[in-house]
Design a protein around this motif. Sequence first.
Motif, short mmCIF file in Angstrom:
data_model
loop_
_atom_site.label_atom_id
_atom_site.label_comp_id
_atom_site.label_asym_id
_atom_site.label_seq_id
_atom_site.Cartn_x
_atom_site.Cartn_y
_atom_site.Cartn_z
N LYS A 271 0.81 -1.22 0.00
CA LYS A 271 0.00 0.00 0.00
C LYS A 271 0.85 1.27 0.00
O LYS A 271 0.36 2.35 -0.34
CB LYS A 271 -0.90 0.01 1.23
N ASN A 272 2.13 1.15 0.40
CA ASN A 272 2.93 2.34 0.65
C ASN A 272 3.76 2.82 -0.53
O ASN A 272 3.84 4.03 -0.78
CB ASN A 272 3.88 2.10 1.83
N PHE A 273 4.40 1.91 -1.24
CA PHE A 273 5.41 2.31 -2.21
C PHE A 273 4.83 3.17 -3.33
O PHE A 273 5.37 4.24 -3.66
CB PHE A 273 6.11 1.09 -2.80
N ILE A 349 13.45 -2.42 -5.74
CA ILE A 349 12.88 -2.30 -7.09
C ILE A 349 11.72 -3.28 -7.27
O ILE A 349 10.67 -2.93 -7.83
CB ILE A 349 13.97 -2.56 -8.15
N TYR A 350 11.90 -4.49 -6.77
CA TYR A 350 10.84 -5.50 -6.85
C TYR A 350 9.59 -5.04 -6.10
O TYR A 350 8.46 -5.12 -6.62
CB TYR A 350 11.35 -6.82 -6.29
N LEU A 351 9.78 -4.52 -4.88
CA LEU A 351 8.64 -4.11 -4.06
C LEU A 351 7.92 -2.91 -4.68
O LEU A 351 6.68 -2.86 -4.69
CB LEU A 351 9.11 -3.77 -2.65
N MET A 352 8.68 -1.95 -5.19
CA MET A 352 8.06 -0.79 -5.83
C MET A 352 7.25 -1.19 -7.06
O MET A 352 6.11 -0.76 -7.24
CB MET A 352 9.13 0.23 -6.24
N THR A 353 7.87 -2.03 -7.89
CA THR A 353 7.20 -2.46 -9.12
C THR A 353 5.96 -3.28 -8.81
O THR A 353 4.90 -3.11 -9.43
CB THR A 353 8.17 -3.27 -9.99
#
Length: 382
Positions: A271-273, A349-353
């Motif tokens: 929910k955050n990124f 990068i994985y979490l943002m994407t």
Amino acid sequence: MFLLLLAAITLLLYLAAGLEVTIRSRRLRHLIHIPPIDDDCAPRISVIIPACNEERNIESALASVIAQDYPDFEIIAIDDRSTDSTGAILDRVAAQTPNLRVVHITQLPAGWLGKNHALQMGADSTTGSVLLFSDADVVMHPSVLRRAARYLVEHDIDHLAIPPRAIVHGFLAKAFLGAFALLFTIYTKPWKVSDPKAREHIGIGAFNMIRTAAYQTIGGHRPIAMRPDDDMKLGKLVKLRGFKQDMVFGTELLSVEWYASFREMRNGLMKNFFAALDYSLLKLAAAAVGQFALLIWPFVAILVTRGATEWLNAATVALLLITFAINAPRAGISWVWGFAMPIAGATAIYLMTRSALFTLKNGGIEWRGTRYPIAQLRANRL
């Protein structure tokens, strides 16, 4: 030539950022070094703790708040539509604790995120001249309120943010935490938040202490009703309205089990990124490129480049590791996690994407069993 230029720029960026973080963050106080406030100077504090399905940690966290060595405080715990035993635990503890009140929320009004609504409802029922917004998994040393109140009163501060020591489990989660702490410090520049002329602001969900008058003046949580990053946006509201803000380190006296596993962290940060990037794919691309260039490529370049490019990247890596080793202990993080920066960068990068793709695919975010449309989320800009 491009790789040589990139290596030179990266080294200069790390040199500037490393010196700034290392030198200026030393100006920030540590809560453990602040003497407790005397009884006759202590303002009444209302501690507000929202809880949604927090049966795992709520009792131990609440016990640490109840045990505060503070002369005049109340606790408002908000059971936000929990489907586990959270509500029952809160009611049982409240029956034995005179200064603890429980608010049960059964419905969420339109236009609100659950947590933000719970925080607002808690604040609306308080009697203190100072509010403390905390989380249901934060454990406090008994002297925390006295020390924080001393700093707030003596420095005439309207909003005081205190980061705790974050506890995570698993290799990937610990690696990510190290990089997150360093980049968060570089981005927020907490040593500048006390400067009324600076745009920098701060907010820590685990410990956001604010004077009631200031909170009411900024409109409470209503202007940020649909912001998943409510803690930082509360701090931004404080700065925009001209109130005085500051931060002290609390890692020796405050702790929070941030996430129990990488899987839990991955799901929790969904929910955050994208919200932090204002739901912008352009900002996502820029952030991903930046993470790769700053956290991953210098380590890789040592192995695949030669000559001046190799040596510049080696200097960058050495500078990064030294900066991390000096500053990580202030956040309660071991210096050894500096060596995991490439893994942390890839994880970020994985979490943002993943956060962006999930939000766009589903037309919004899913948080604690409630779905929030992306149109409403995007509309609440600040």
